[in-house]
Design an enzyme around this catalytic site. Structure first.
Site, short mmCIF file in Angstrom:
data_model
loop_
_atom_site.label_atom_id
_atom_site.label_comp_id
_atom_site.label_asym_id
_atom_site.label_seq_id
_atom_site.Cartn_x
_atom_site.Cartn_y
_atom_site.Cartn_z
N MET A 135 0.74 -1.09 0.60
CA MET A 135 0.50 -0.19 0.05
C MET A 135 0.97 1.47 -0.24
O MET A 135 2.19 1.46 -0.22
CB MET A 135 -0.82 -0.27 1.10
N CYS A 136 0.75 2.11 1.03
CA CYS A 136 1.47 3.38 1.31
C CYS A 136 1.71 3.46 2.23
O CYS A 136 1.08 2.99 2.84
CB CYS A 136 0.43 4.86 0.16
N GLU A 137 2.27 4.74 2.68
CA GLU A 137 2.45 5.70 4.04
C GLU A 137 1.61 6.86 3.94
O GLU A 137 2.38 7.75 3.06
CB GLU A 137 3.18 5.13 4.92
N ASN A 149 -3.63 6.77 1.79
CA ASN A 149 -3.46 5.54 1.14
C ASN A 149 -4.45 4.43 1.42
O ASN A 149 -5.51 4.31 2.45
CB ASN A 149 -3.10 4.88 2.21
N ILE A 196 4.66 8.29 0.81
CA ILE A 196 5.64 7.66 0.34
C ILE A 196 4.61 6.14 -0.25
O ILE A 196 3.63 5.91 0.23
CB ILE A 196 6.61 6.35 0.70
#
Lengths: 266, 266
Positions: free
Chosen positions: A1-3, A108, A78
């Site tokens: 996924m993402c942060e 996210n 990110i």
């Protein structure tokens, strides 16, 4: 996924410490190597640094880690790509102007079966992520609901965004950061936490890299700084976890709206 | 006033050489110390680096001078403030999304008695410059004329922008750069020039600082690169001067529309 990473403060504050921890997750301690971005508000103005390369290796990220930009609101992200290829136009945060302010957003999570819901309105996605389409849909709905000028009371705008986020959450995972440069909103689908630092300040130690900061030497007794992140960035502080459906609104570091989904059900 | 710099190329090209010359004018060889900015398009995506401090001293400008970002379209500006204070929100270039593309704009000049003409439409200025208000007015007029979706033929859009620029020029000096990430438009009110470099490439020497480049070592025979600037950046090349009312449209380094006001009068 993402942060996700975000900050709200009552004095212009640099985010070098927190960003240094986050950037490690872009290729060293985490798998989020498909680009990164960070938006700094300075007054009504904003500037976004972004790169489609991993934050742990990016020249531009090195600048952000070494050059303290002081800001009252920061939004950062990110990326580990799921929907949409790795490219600059798919890199968060995304920004649109509405009512004479820059609105900045990062997401996210991952959505499914969203194409029909997010059909183009007044704001259109430039890239091909589910995230940007959701953002443009939210912004278009705000104009439909509140019109062409900023309403005098802005809090109902964020309450409406939370309603829209609830709708989006039925399509998948939707952790979201949104700011108009004054307010900072965080909406939790599954992973989001925050910490508010105020006097007496202490020391904090990053989890992802061997960096310790003594905030007492960096701050004045009046400073209030809230940091929001997908996962805690420090190992020796008490981060508040958000539950699914919770959302928080901050201004100048302070909690303005503290919505708890559990409390509503109880 | 200010100075403009822009580039259109048929291959991703870095603008380090030209920007190095321009940045000197932000405090060393020129008085444009009130901020600077540069927008790089990479595919449909774009990123803007900007700073309200002088380009000759800015940390972020040092990054741009040392880190070659390859781009097909670049828009840059160094500012000497006249309308609007020195602040990030008043720093060019300005960007808005329209029709699923990022449109980027920078202005050199000064306008008077514009408040009534530029009254808020769909796009609203965040800062308080005449420049950003003119940009928002142009963008709002494009939606009124062409609707909510990008027209199949984009050239009439730029022709209409030129008509609007003619109107704005009656209010003062209006040298303008505008791009949608594919096309690069330059409109001349008094000071604007350009050069198209193609094989056989030679050496070029900056006017503002002691830097020489041999483009032959940096390019392939198929490269076509057009650079637009307020004043010539090199001393040993033939820059084409635009006359008042002239405007040019470039794509992939090549001239697509070459409008000469003189020719229209003759």
């Amino acid at each position: 996924m993402c942060e996700l990473l975000a900050m709200s403060a009552n004095v212009p504050t640099d985010i070098v410490f927190s960003f240094t921890g986050l950037a490690e997750r872009g290729g060293v301690t985490g798998p989020h190597v498909d680009g990164w971005g960070i938006t700094f508000y300075e007054g009504k103005g904003s500037r976004t640094f972004k790169d489609a390369s991993p934050s742990s290796q990016s020249h531009v990220a090195s600048l952000i880690k070494s050059y303290p930009i002081k800001s009252e609101v920061v939004v950062s992200h990110i990326r580990q790509a799921n929907r949409g290829e790795v490219s600059l136009e798919n890199t968060h945060p995304f920004t649109r102007e509405l009512w004479g302010r820059y609105w900045t957003y990062a997401h996210n999570g991952q959505l499914s079966d969203y194409e029909q819901k997010f059909q183009s309105g007044r704001f259109q996605a430039v890239g091909d992520t589910d995230s940007e389409q959701a953002f443009c849909w939210i912004m278009s709905r705000l104009v439909e609901r509140f019109g062409e000028s900023e309403p005098e009371d802005i809090l109902p705008v964020f309450e409406y965004v939370a309603q829209l986020a609830e709708e989006i959450r039925t399509l998948g995972v939707f952790n979201m950061i949104l700011s108009d440069g004054r307010y900072l909103m965080s909406y939790c689908s599954n992973n989001l936490c925050y910490i508010t630092r105020r006097a007496p300040f202490g020391r904090a130690q990053l989890i992802d890299t061997d960096v310790v900061i003594d905030f007492d030497t960096q701050t004045t007794p009046k400073d209030v700084v809230t940091v929001i992140a997908t996962r805690p960035l420090t190992g020796n502080e008490n981060w508040q976890l958000l539950a699914p459906g919770d959302w928080k609104l901050f201004r100048l570091g302070e909690l303005v709206i503290d919505f708890r989904a559990q409390a509503q059900l109880g």
